[in-house]
Design a protein around this motif. Structure first.
Motif, short mmCIF file in Angstrom:
data_model
loop_
_atom_site.label_atom_id
_atom_site.label_comp_id
_atom_site.label_asym_id
_atom_site.label_seq_id
_atom_site.Cartn_x
_atom_site.Cartn_y
_atom_site.Cartn_z
N PHE A 122 0.85 -1.28 -0.01
CA PHE A 122 -0.23 0.03 0.06
C PHE A 122 0.82 1.25 0.02
N SER A 123 0.54 2.31 -0.67
CA SER A 123 1.27 3.45 -0.69
C SER A 123 0.89 4.24 0.48
N GLU A 124 -0.50 4.15 0.87
CA GLU A 124 -1.10 4.91 2.07
C GLU A 124 -2.01 3.77 2.82
N ARG A 140 -8.60 2.30 5.94
CA ARG A 140 -8.62 2.82 4.69
C ARG A 140 -7.29 3.23 4.11
N ARG A 142 -4.65 2.70 0.09
CA ARG A 142 -4.29 3.04 -1.33
C ARG A 142 -3.33 1.98 -1.71
N GLY A 146 -2.55 2.64 -6.99
CA GLY A 146 -3.51 3.79 -6.89
C GLY A 146 -4.92 3.68 -6.72
N GLU A 147 -5.41 2.55 -6.46
CA GLU A 147 -6.97 2.35 -6.26
C GLU A 147 -7.27 2.59 -4.56
N ASP A 148 -8.00 3.20 -4.24
CA ASP A 148 -8.71 3.32 -3.10
C ASP A 148 -9.34 2.28 -2.41
N VAL A 149 -9.03 1.67 -1.59
CA VAL A 149 -9.54 0.51 -1.03
C VAL A 149 -9.75 0.39 0.54
N THR A 241 -9.91 -7.14 0.91
CA THR A 241 -9.57 -5.91 0.38
C THR A 241 -10.70 -5.77 -0.71
N GLU A 243 -13.04 -2.37 -2.93
CA GLU A 243 -13.18 -1.11 -3.28
C GLU A 243 -13.84 -0.09 -2.18
N TRP A 244 -12.94 0.99 -1.93
CA TRP A 244 -13.62 2.12 -0.89
C TRP A 244 -14.76 2.74 -1.57
#
Length: 559
Positions: A122-124, A140, A142, A146-149, A241, A243-244
């Motif tokens: 994860f990048s975030e 939460r 990312r 790049g997808e928010d999850v 995991t 989709e957010w």
């Protein structure tokens, strides 16, 4: 992750009595303390004063006792018609405001399950969980792509806790069932087994992911329902995991109004999608509490938790539709037989003494009191029936009833004046009028004919009920009806309609005039011509030819 097996769990704990006794004493201690506290408040005349404290005490008690009891509290939190407001406000916190377990434990589970460091995945990643539920907690994040999850992590040591509680619940169910003022008998243990089966499925995250995809496929043509995508590369038995979803709980009426969303429209989406799950797809969400349902700014409603689902067999779906039709027709003998088919009555039950009781209890549903009829009313009235007659609750229907009652409770929290029949009746009417399957066409004929005679008033009522939903378009229904009339399968209906129009040696122009007045505003000449042309084009020439000779001699006109 194994499936629920009551026999194996029983064998395991029979040789570990010390664990069973200690857990049972813990549960009894907490509940007895709570009940004695209520009794003391009543004795001292401080019931109202201490009510907020008792509500908080109940929430803490259920939280301490763990997932099984939290699930009970979640179900109660959706029933504003059953639970006092102060208790309700506390129980609502069980939906997503439970104490989280340590972040270090959660991160260790993720890294172990996904076989990589958090930074590589994860990048975030949120420092704290955004929600903590009975079986897990959610972060939460990312993905590096790049997808928010949303990353859902299961609570540690969950399986032993659930197994022990279910063992005790099953033992208690078998012991107390004969003392209950209902004819549940041994079926109470079957209800516990059904609940246990669903709990074990709920903690199987790959199973939840498959459920989500199946649910999404069912609603792929409904733009009002949103289902998050599953990221399988980042999903295991203890980590899910997905989709957010940018949304807010349906019960957050302030945010709903601030977003310019209509509460009644959201209720309609929820109830209609619930009916579709039961009567069309047979695959339904068994845990639709507010923590699992979100409103989105664009007006869609999102489902986010698919752990507790169930599948209805085709026979059960068809019988449920039958029971609705028989209820509409007030055919209580057939309705009693439906209860036998569905398992609410034993196969050898003598239904004749039960029929008058059904008529007495349900007779008002299509009368003047229909707007006051809801699942709470049904539950109360059937409680009386189950005391006097051999009704029982099949294990599978315990989840269905729970789902329906929960959805109604959610709707009541959004709009206290909500009546489920306002949405359910138009939906059922539309299903019957627009159904393309042979089964639904047969049910429509059952509604329209009684003792071989066409029931004009029932057709009027069906159309009127269906049109109470402003989004209902009558013209496609008219096209389906005309196409069916012109088909080989429609031979019986063509003959019966001619007999109905000319019954009793007279033309029933008054009935047809009323029907025309009901639908004429929807039948614009241009669109009506296109509908007729489309129906005739799709029909067989033989069907069209067989209709024309019988209709042309009547040659009547509406004024």
């Amino acid at each position: 992750m194994g499936s629920y097996d009551a026999e194996k769990i029983g064998q395991y704990y029979r040789y570990r009595p010390w664990r069973v006794i200690w857990r049972a004493l813990t549960i009894v201690f907490f509940f007895l303390s709570f009940v004695l506290g209520l009794a003391l408040d009543n004795w001292l005349g401080k019931t109202e004063t201490n009510q907020p404290h008792r509500a908080t005490q109940l929430r803490h008690m259920l939280t301490y006792l763990g997932p099984t009891f939290i699930k009970v509290g979640q179900a109660l939190s959706t029933r504003p018609d059953l639970i006092r407001r102060d208790y309700l406000e506390e129980l609502v916190k069980l939906q997503d405001q439970l104490p989280p377990f340590a972040n270090s434990v959660a991160l260790a589970i993720i890294e172990s399950e996904l076989d990589a460091a958090i930074e590589e995945l994860f990048s975030e990643f949120s420092e704290q969980p955004v929600a903590a539920a009975s079986l897990g907690q959610v972060y939460r994040a990312r993905l590096v792509t790049g997808e928010d999850v949303a990353v859902k992590v299961q609570r540690p040591n969950l399986l032993p806790t659930l197994s022990l509680d279910l063992y005790l619940m099953r033992w208690a169910a078998g012991w107390i069932a004969p003392w209950l003022p209902l004819n549940l008998g041994h079926d109470l243990t079957l209800i516990v087994d059904e609940f246990g089966t669903k709990l074990f499925e709920e903690i199987n995250y790959p199973n939840e992911g498959r459920n989500a995809e199946k649910f999404a496929a069912n609603f792929r043509n409904d733009p009002r329902v949103k289902v998050p995508l599953i990221y399988w590369r980042y999903t295991t038995s203890h980590v899910l995991t997905l989709e957010w979803i940018n949304g807010f709980k349906l019960t957050d009426t302030e945010r709903v109004k601030a977003a310019g969303l209509d509460v009644d429209t959201l209720i309609q989406i929820g109830v209609t999608s619930g009916l579709q799950q039961l009567l069309e797809f047979g695959f339904f969400h068994a845990d639709p509490h507010p923590g699992n349902l979100f409103a989105m700014a664009d007006g869609r409603m999102a489902y986010i938790d698919f752990g507790m689902m169930d599948q209805l067999e085709e026979f059960t779906k068809e019988t449920l539709v039958d029971s609705v039709v028989h209820l509409i027709n007030q055919d209580y003998v057939d309705l009693a037989e439906d209860f036998v088919k569905l398992g609410f009555l034993a196969p050898d039950t003598d239904i004749w003494p039960i029929v008058p009781a059904l008529e007495l209890v349900l007779g008002e549903i299509l009368g003047e009191s229909v707007q006051d009829f809801n699942f709470k009313t049904i539950t109360d009235r059937f409680s009386e029936l189950m005391y006097d007659y051999p009704f029982r609750v099949p294990a599978k229907f315990a989840l269905i009833i729970r789902s329906l009652v929960t959805q109604e409770g959610l709707a009541l929290s959004l709009n206290p004046a909500f009546k489920i029949v306002d949405v359910a009746y138009p939906y059922v009417a539309q299903r019957l009028l627009t159904g393309e399957s042979p089964h639904l066409r047969r049910r429509l004929l059952e509604v329209l004919f009684k003792n071989g005679k066409f029931q004009w008033n029932r057709l009027e009522n069906l159309i009127a009920i269906a049109r109470s939903d402003t989004s209902f378009d009558l013209l496609p229904t008219a096209q389906l009806g005309l196409r069916y009339l012109l088909s080989d399968e429609g031979h019986f209906l063509r003959r019966q309609l001619i007999l109905a129009i000319t019954a009793d040696d007279r033309l029933h122009t008054a009935e047809m005039q009323r029907l025309w007045n009901l639908v004429k505003d929807d039948l614009e000449p241009g669109r009506l011509f296109n509908v007729a042309l489309g129906a005739i084009t799709g029909a067989s020439l033989a069907g069209a030819a067989s209709l024309l000779p019988t209709v042309s001699p009547l040659n009547f006109k509406f004024k």
